[in-house]
Motif scaffolding. Sequence first.
Motif, PDB file in Angstrom:
ATOM      1  N   ILE A  89       7.729  -3.056  -3.923  1.00 39.78           N
ATOM      2  CA  ILE A  89       9.037  -2.378  -3.946  1.00 39.78           C
ATOM      3  C   ILE A  89       8.980  -1.052  -3.186  1.00 39.78           C
ATOM      4  CG2 ILE A  89       8.685  -1.247  -6.194  1.00 39.78           C
ATOM      5  CD1 ILE A  89      11.752  -1.909  -6.647  1.00 39.78           C
ATOM      6  N   ASP A  90       7.858  -0.351  -3.301  1.00 37.54           N
ATOM      7  CA  ASP A  90       7.732   0.914  -2.568  1.00 37.54           C
ATOM      8  C   ASP A  90       7.677   0.678  -1.064  1.00 37.54           C
ATOM      9  OD1 ASP A  90       7.882   2.553  -4.740  1.00 37.54           O
ATOM     10  OD2 ASP A  90       5.721   2.685  -5.049  1.00 37.54           O
ATOM     11  N   ASN A  91       7.019  -0.416  -0.666  1.00 38.69           N
ATOM     12  CA  ASN A  91       6.964  -0.756   0.753  1.00 38.69           C
ATOM     13  C   ASN A  91       8.362  -1.006   1.314  1.00 38.69           C
ATOM     14  OD1 ASN A  91       4.561  -1.128   2.547  1.00 38.69           O
ATOM     15  ND2 ASN A  91       3.699  -1.992   0.677  1.00 38.69           N
ATOM     16  N   VAL A  92       9.194  -1.632   0.515  1.00 38.36           N
ATOM     17  CA  VAL A  92      10.548  -1.926   0.990  1.00 38.36           C
ATOM     18  C   VAL A  92      11.399  -0.653   0.943  1.00 38.36           C
ATOM     19  CG1 VAL A  92      12.598  -3.330   0.624  1.00 38.36           C
ATOM     20  CG2 VAL A  92      10.343  -4.315   0.256  1.00 38.36           C
ATOM     21  N   ALA A  93      11.266   0.098  -0.161  1.00 34.77           N
ATOM     22  CA  ALA A  93      12.106   1.290  -0.345  1.00 34.77           C
ATOM     23  C   ALA A  93      11.793   2.368   0.693  1.00 34.77           C
ATOM     24  CB  ALA A  93      11.926   1.839  -1.757  1.00 34.77           C
ATOM     25  N   VAL A  94      10.538   2.463   1.090  1.00 33.13           N
ATOM     26  CA  VAL A  94      10.138   3.537   2.005  1.00 33.13           C
ATOM     27  C   VAL A  94      10.820   3.380   3.362  1.00 33.13           C
ATOM     28  CG1 VAL A  94       8.085   2.551   3.135  1.00 33.13           C
ATOM     29  CG2 VAL A  94       8.148   4.971   2.571  1.00 33.13           C
ATOM     30  N   ALA A  95      11.255   2.148   3.677  1.00 37.11           N
ATOM     31  CA  ALA A  95      11.935   1.914   4.952  1.00 37.11           C
ATOM     32  C   ALA A  95      13.258   2.667   5.018  1.00 37.11           C
ATOM     33  CB  ALA A  95      12.165   0.423   5.146  1.00 37.11           C
ATOM     34  N   GLY A 101      13.270 -13.726  -2.670  1.00 37.85           N
ATOM     35  CA  GLY A 101      12.626 -14.556  -3.680  1.00 37.85           C
ATOM     36  C   GLY A 101      11.401 -13.935  -4.321  1.00 37.85           C
ATOM     37  N   LEU A 102      11.379 -12.591  -4.403  1.00 33.94           N
ATOM     38  CA  LEU A 102      10.213 -11.924  -5.007  1.00 33.94           C
ATOM     39  C   LEU A 102      10.652 -11.014  -6.155  1.00 33.94           C
ATOM     40  CD1 LEU A 102       8.057 -10.864  -1.935  1.00 33.94           C
ATOM     41  CD2 LEU A 102       7.616 -12.707  -3.533  1.00 33.94           C
ATOM     42  N   LYS A 103      11.595 -11.497  -6.938  1.00 35.70           N
ATOM     43  CA  LYS A 103      12.186 -10.668  -7.980  1.00 35.70           C
ATOM     44  C   LYS A 103      11.134 -10.065  -8.908  1.00 35.70           C
ATOM     45  CE  LYS A 103      16.502 -10.730 -10.468  1.00 35.70           C
ATOM     46  NZ  LYS A 103      16.591 -10.845 -11.896  1.00 35.70           N
ATOM     47  N   GLY A 104      10.233 -10.920  -9.379  1.00 32.66           N
ATOM     48  CA  GLY A 104       9.270 -10.446 -10.373  1.00 32.66           C
ATOM     49  C   GLY A 104       8.006  -9.822  -9.796  1.00 32.66           C
ATOM     50  N   PHE A 105       8.000  -9.580  -8.495  1.00 33.17           N
ATOM     51  CA  PHE A 105       6.757  -9.128  -7.863  1.00 33.17           C
ATOM     52  C   PHE A 105       6.816  -7.680  -7.387  1.00 33.17           C
ATOM     53  CE2 PHE A 105       6.894 -13.683  -7.643  1.00 33.17           C
ATOM     54  CZ  PHE A 105       5.596 -14.074  -7.875  1.00 33.17           C
ATOM     55  N   ALA A 106       7.806  -6.950  -7.858  1.00 31.01           N
ATOM     56  CA  ALA A 106       8.053  -5.599  -7.347  1.00 31.01           C
ATOM     57  C   ALA A 106       6.836  -4.679  -7.469  1.00 31.01           C
ATOM     58  CB  ALA A 106       9.246  -4.988  -8.071  1.00 31.01           C
ATOM     59  N   GLN A 107       6.115  -4.819  -8.587  1.00 30.49           N
ATOM     60  CA  GLN A 107       5.019  -3.872  -8.822  1.00 30.49           C
ATOM     61  C   GLN A 107       3.667  -4.359  -8.298  1.00 30.49           C
ATOM     62  OE1 GLN A 107       5.791  -0.901  -9.675  1.00 30.49           O
ATOM     63  NE2 GLN A 107       7.913  -1.506 -10.026  1.00 30.49           N
TER      64      GLN A 107
END
Lengths: 287, 263
Positions: free
Chosen positions: A115-121, A144-150
């Motif tokens: 999630i941080d990788n995506v948010a940092v964009a 399709g990665l809902k549960g994989f954020a952390q």
Amino acid sequence: MSQGAALPVQSPSASAAAAARPDVCLRGLDITFALKTGELHAAVKNIDLDIAPGEFVTIVGPTGCGKSTLLNATAGLLKPSAGHVEIQGAALNGLNGKAGYLFQADALMPWKTAIDNVAVALEPMGVPKAEALKRAQDWLARVGLKGFAQRYPHMLSGGQRKRVALAQMLIRDPQILLMDEPFGPLDAQTRQIMGNLLLDLWAANKKAVMFVTHDLEEAIALSDRVVVMSAGPAAGIVGDFRVELPRPRDIAEIRTEPAFHAIHKAIWASLRVEVQKAYSQGEEAQQ
Amino acid sequence: MNRVTLIALQLLVGVAFLLVWHLLTTVPVVDGKPLFAPFFFSTPLEVLARTWKDFASGEIWRHLGITLLETVLAFAIGAAGGIVVGFAFARRELLAAVFDPYVKAANALPRVVLAPIFALWFGLGIWSKVALGFTLVFFIVFFNVYQGVKEVSPTVLANARMLGMNERQLLRHVYWPAALTWMFSSLHTSVGFALVGAVVGEYLGSAGGLGYKIHEAESVFDVTGVFSGMVILTIFVIVLDTFVTAIENRLLVWRPDTAAKTA
């Protein structure tokens, strides 16, 4: 240089888009590298290529023909030796801020969670952190990665890492998508799933796509247009084929259509010559 | 082999060593004297009793406190300096090229010879020991940070730039975490060296600390005191190392297990 393939229907929407100002316009592009020995190596020579808004263009060619070089020049990661790159009508100077880039190799920051990788964009765009995280969570769900954020990248499979990278690229809503054999390292089934995911996301919000691959079947299944490059050095464009297959497509199923085979045959006739050329050059180099 | 058996065997080695030491220094063999004179070799029980006494009387805490303070200061200042210079050199090619021979020369110098100079410059208090520890820690951290910044994956970097990151954002999201990884992979070594700097400095001239304690015992041929000091030093190192491992596990949680193990 470009030769239109004799294909059943010329879709009106595609020709209308081609008439408008292209999103990507390469003119007379030469890219030359200085080798360590001091010699100059011409990777690509005299490339003209237009990509219309919303058009999915795939570049195929033998290994080492400079497909990725062309992509990097469009991204602004590489400065062409001659010719120019125009993005939405403006000459490209420095990095291409309008483009998102999906790399072949792992490009995620390994020290950040999915999630941080995506948010940092979103940080360079000045989006507040809380808002960025919310949108990142939303994008993870879409790939399709809902549960994989952390999860950290090393805790994800190759396909899942590509999904995160895809979300990271798309969350910024770039006008142009550049992809360098993005699904190359994945296994065949995962490639198909990723291809369908990409097509779904692209169909929902059509952007100009420049997609590099050496897999002709993948190229045809995905694109509106397939551009064939000649064997290097000084590679050029030797074929430009429109793929008139109906959308939405399913990557796995479309390969069984007769129209698919006709297109494949036409493009392969052009590509085969170049692949053989590249192969015999490789043989000579070894002798 | 299962864990319990392994620990049992490990304990057995320690017990056997202590037992042999005990027997050699206490059981009379020749002329009613043991094979190893306790004057030179002390005995395990005496060392244990002395260590216990030092802890119970509270006298050792002052020395431990001094050594710990010196170690922490040497590590903190050395790491800070190493990070700053490592970053500067990695990002400015010219700087690195010009200073390269001097960095190599300075690193080649055995640091112990500097101890008397530092005592002269900074006095016999903690700062001469901190200075010695600094010279050891600085180079380890410097080389690691330099390497870390230089070896950032080109793909990760290109990707971050394509995401529109400016120099400051690249520093924060890419260079800094990459450099930290390398620094933390050398954390055990650099903390160890900070301690070496402190103890060697104390040993060569001071009025407090574990090194001083050992030196003081040696100067009056108090072998029990020397061994007891060594035991305390060992315990101190183990505690410090456990602490470092805990920090490392906390900060490098994103790394695959294999990499963490080989580090």
